[in-house]
Design a protein around this motif. Sequence first.
Motif, PDB file in Angstrom:
ATOM      1  N   ALA A   1      62.937   8.767  43.318  1.00 20.15           N
ATOM      2  CA  ALA A   1      63.430   7.778  44.294  1.00 20.15           C
ATOM      3  C   ALA A   1      63.056   8.192  45.720  1.00 20.15           C
ATOM      4  N   LEU A   2      63.112   9.498  45.993  1.00 19.12           N
ATOM      5  CA  LEU A   2      62.796   9.967  47.345  1.00 19.12           C
ATOM      6  C   LEU A   2      61.308   9.868  47.647  1.00 19.12           C
ATOM      7  N   LEU A   3      60.479   9.926  46.609  1.00 17.24           N
ATOM      8  CA  LEU A   3      59.032   9.977  46.822  1.00 17.24           C
ATOM      9  C   LEU A   3      58.335   8.647  46.589  1.00 17.24           C
ATOM     10  N   SER A   4      59.017   7.712  45.948  1.00 22.63           N
ATOM     11  CA  SER A   4      58.364   6.446  45.631  1.00 22.63           C
ATOM     12  C   SER A   4      58.340   5.534  46.841  1.00 22.63           C
ATOM     13  N   ASP A   5      57.252   4.779  46.970  1.00 20.41           N
ATOM     14  CA  ASP A   5      57.259   3.693  47.924  1.00 20.41           C
ATOM     15  C   ASP A   5      57.823   2.473  47.207  1.00 20.41           C
ATOM     16  N   TRP A   6      58.340   1.527  48.016  1.00 24.41           N
ATOM     17  CA  TRP A   6      59.042   0.379  47.472  1.00 24.41           C
ATOM     18  C   TRP A   6      58.228  -0.314  46.375  1.00 24.41           C
ATOM     19  N   ASP A   7      56.906  -0.461  46.620  1.00 25.02           N
ATOM     20  CA  ASP A   7      56.068  -1.217  45.683  1.00 25.02           C
ATOM     21  C   ASP A   7      55.306  -0.335  44.698  1.00 25.02           C
ATOM     22  N   THR A   8      55.325   0.983  44.882  1.00 19.37           N
ATOM     23  CA  THR A   8      54.586   1.855  43.960  1.00 19.37           C
ATOM     24  C   THR A   8      55.455   3.040  43.541  1.00 19.37           C
ATOM     25  N   PRO A   9      56.228   2.865  42.457  1.00 19.23           N
ATOM     26  CA  PRO A   9      57.089   3.951  42.020  1.00 19.23           C
ATOM     27  C   PRO A   9      56.283   5.157  41.531  1.00 19.23           C
ATOM     28  N   LEU A  10      56.840   6.336  41.746  1.00 21.89           N
ATOM     29  CA  LEU A  10      56.216   7.564  41.249  1.00 21.89           C
ATOM     30  C   LEU A  10      56.770   7.829  39.848  1.00 21.89           C
ATOM     31  N   THR A  11      55.900   7.860  38.849  1.00 25.89           N
ATOM     32  CA  THR A  11      56.364   8.045  37.471  1.00 25.89           C
ATOM     33  C   THR A  11      56.774   9.502  37.240  1.00 25.89           C
ATOM     34  N   PHE A  12      57.610   9.714  36.233  1.00 28.18           N
ATOM     35  CA  PHE A  12      58.025  11.078  35.887  1.00 28.18           C
ATOM     36  C   PHE A  12      56.813  11.912  35.484  1.00 28.18           C
ATOM     37  N   ASN A  13      55.844  11.289  34.796  1.00 29.09           N
ATOM     38  CA  ASN A  13      54.635  12.023  34.398  1.00 29.09           C
ATOM     39  C   ASN A  13      53.876  12.534  35.612  1.00 29.09           C
ATOM     40  N   ALA A  14      53.709  11.640  36.602  1.00 29.55           N
ATOM     41  CA  ALA A  14      52.997  12.033  37.823  1.00 29.55           C
ATOM     42  C   ALA A  14      53.759  13.152  38.533  1.00 29.55           C
ATOM     43  N   LEU A  15      55.075  13.058  38.523  1.00 26.37           N
ATOM     44  CA  LEU A  15      55.914  14.073  39.151  1.00 26.37           C
ATOM     45  C   LEU A  15      55.747  15.425  38.449  1.00 26.37           C
ATOM     46  N   ASP A  16      55.731  15.397  37.100  1.00 23.33           N
ATOM     47  CA  ASP A  16      55.537  16.633  36.329  1.00 23.33           C
ATOM     48  C   ASP A  16      54.212  17.302  36.698  1.00 23.33           C
ATOM     49  N   ILE A  17      53.186  16.489  36.904  1.00 23.01           N
ATOM     50  CA  ILE A  17      51.862  17.050  37.229  1.00 23.01           C
ATOM     51  C   ILE A  17      51.900  17.733  38.603  1.00 23.01           C
ATOM     52  N   VAL A  18      52.557  17.079  39.572  1.00 23.00           N
ATOM     53  CA  VAL A  18      52.655  17.672  40.917  1.00 23.00           C
ATOM     54  C   VAL A  18      53.423  18.993  40.845  1.00 23.00           C
ATOM     55  N   VAL A  19      54.534  19.003  40.109  1.00 20.38           N
ATOM     56  CA  VAL A  19      55.354  20.221  40.008  1.00 20.38           C
ATOM     57  C   VAL A  19      54.564  21.329  39.316  1.00 20.38           C
ATOM     58  N   HIS A  20      53.803  20.967  38.294  1.00 19.79           N
ATOM     59  CA  HIS A  20      52.987  21.948  37.589  1.00 19.79           C
ATOM     60  C   HIS A  20      51.988  22.601  38.551  1.00 19.79           C
ATOM     61  N   ARG A  21      51.342  21.773  39.392  1.00 19.18           N
ATOM     62  CA  ARG A  21      50.359  22.306  40.351  1.00 19.18           C
ATOM     63  C   ARG A  21      51.042  23.195  41.391  1.00 19.18           C
ATOM     64  N   LEU A  22      52.217  22.761  41.844  1.00 20.58           N
ATOM     65  CA  LEU A  22      52.958  23.545  42.834  1.00 20.58           C
ATOM     66  C   LEU A  22      53.322  24.913  42.282  1.00 20.58           C
ATOM     67  N   ARG A  23      53.790  24.909  41.032  1.00 23.63           N
ATOM     68  CA  ARG A  23      54.202  26.160  40.404  1.00 23.63           C
ATOM     69  C   ARG A  23      53.009  27.109  40.312  1.00 23.63           C
ATOM     70  N   ARG A  24      51.865  26.574  39.903  1.00 18.25           N
ATOM     71  CA  ARG A  24      50.671  27.410  39.765  1.00 18.25           C
ATOM     72  C   ARG A  24      50.272  27.994  41.123  1.00 18.25           C
ATOM     73  N   LYS A  25      50.432  27.214  42.192  1.00 17.92           N
ATOM     74  CA  LYS A  25      50.028  27.698  43.516  1.00 17.92           C
ATOM     75  C   LYS A  25      51.021  28.693  44.120  1.00 17.92           C
ATOM     76  N   LEU A  26      52.323  28.486  43.815  1.00 15.70           N
ATOM     77  CA  LEU A  26      53.335  29.236  44.575  1.00 15.70           C
ATOM     78  C   LEU A  26      53.997  30.374  43.807  1.00 15.70           C
ATOM     79  N   GLU A  27      53.985  30.316  42.488  1.00 14.99           N
ATOM     80  CA  GLU A  27      54.656  31.390  41.743  1.00 14.99           C
ATOM     81  C   GLU A  27      54.032  32.769  41.969  1.00 14.99           C
TER      82      GLU A  27
END
Length: 219
Positions: free
Chosen positions: A175-201
């Motif tokens: 909800a915080l990341l979606s634009d009114w007309d283009t919701p961010l799917t949970f799948n897309a969110l999982d991919i972003v988190v996966h990339r973040l984890r790989r970069k920051l862990e």
Amino acid sequence: MKILLIEDDDLVADSLMLALRSSGYSIDRFREAPGAEIAIATAPYDIVILDLGLPGIDGLSFLKQIRHKKISVPVLILTARDSYDDRIQGLDCGANDYVTKPFHLGELEARIRALLRAGCRNVTSVEIGELTFDTVGRVVRKGEQIVELSPREYAVLEILVHNIGSLVTKQRMSALLSDWDTPLTFNALDIVVHRLRRKLEPYGLKLQTIRGLGFLVES
Ligand code: CA
């Protein structure tokens, strides 16, 4: 961070949306107050950028209405009305800042950051593991070196850092990341988190996925 922009001028709105999205903000834009009133009652916004000269219901009336409803989101008025009386009236009606057109984009972004910081007790940087999270520069550093993140990765991390030690549900994150007309799917969110984890862990940041629920950065 999610911005609600209420601006009837397409030229101003388009250039603002382009610039702010490239800085990693999510933006919902409305040309008139009634649509924005529905949005503000249903989506979590961190800041509102409000034009005063709107068709139909004026920006100042919109501001009075949301303050009357005890909606406390920071409001930055962005308007061509530049008299002292207008400024005083805008601030007295509950605006947190007042910027007149033509405006300097860099200054407007700095004012947005200042308003967002004020909501977090004016913290300008957070240390996690070996990393420094710089909320003014909107970058993550390891010592002097900047860790390269996409605007979307930065936006996800920013939400987690502002909720450090607490679970952020997928629903809330989306909800915080979606634009009114283009919701961010949970799948897309999982991919972003996966990339973040790989970069920051490798730098000691522990980003947990609580299966089926959401995400958590340990303090
Ligand atoms: Ca206008």
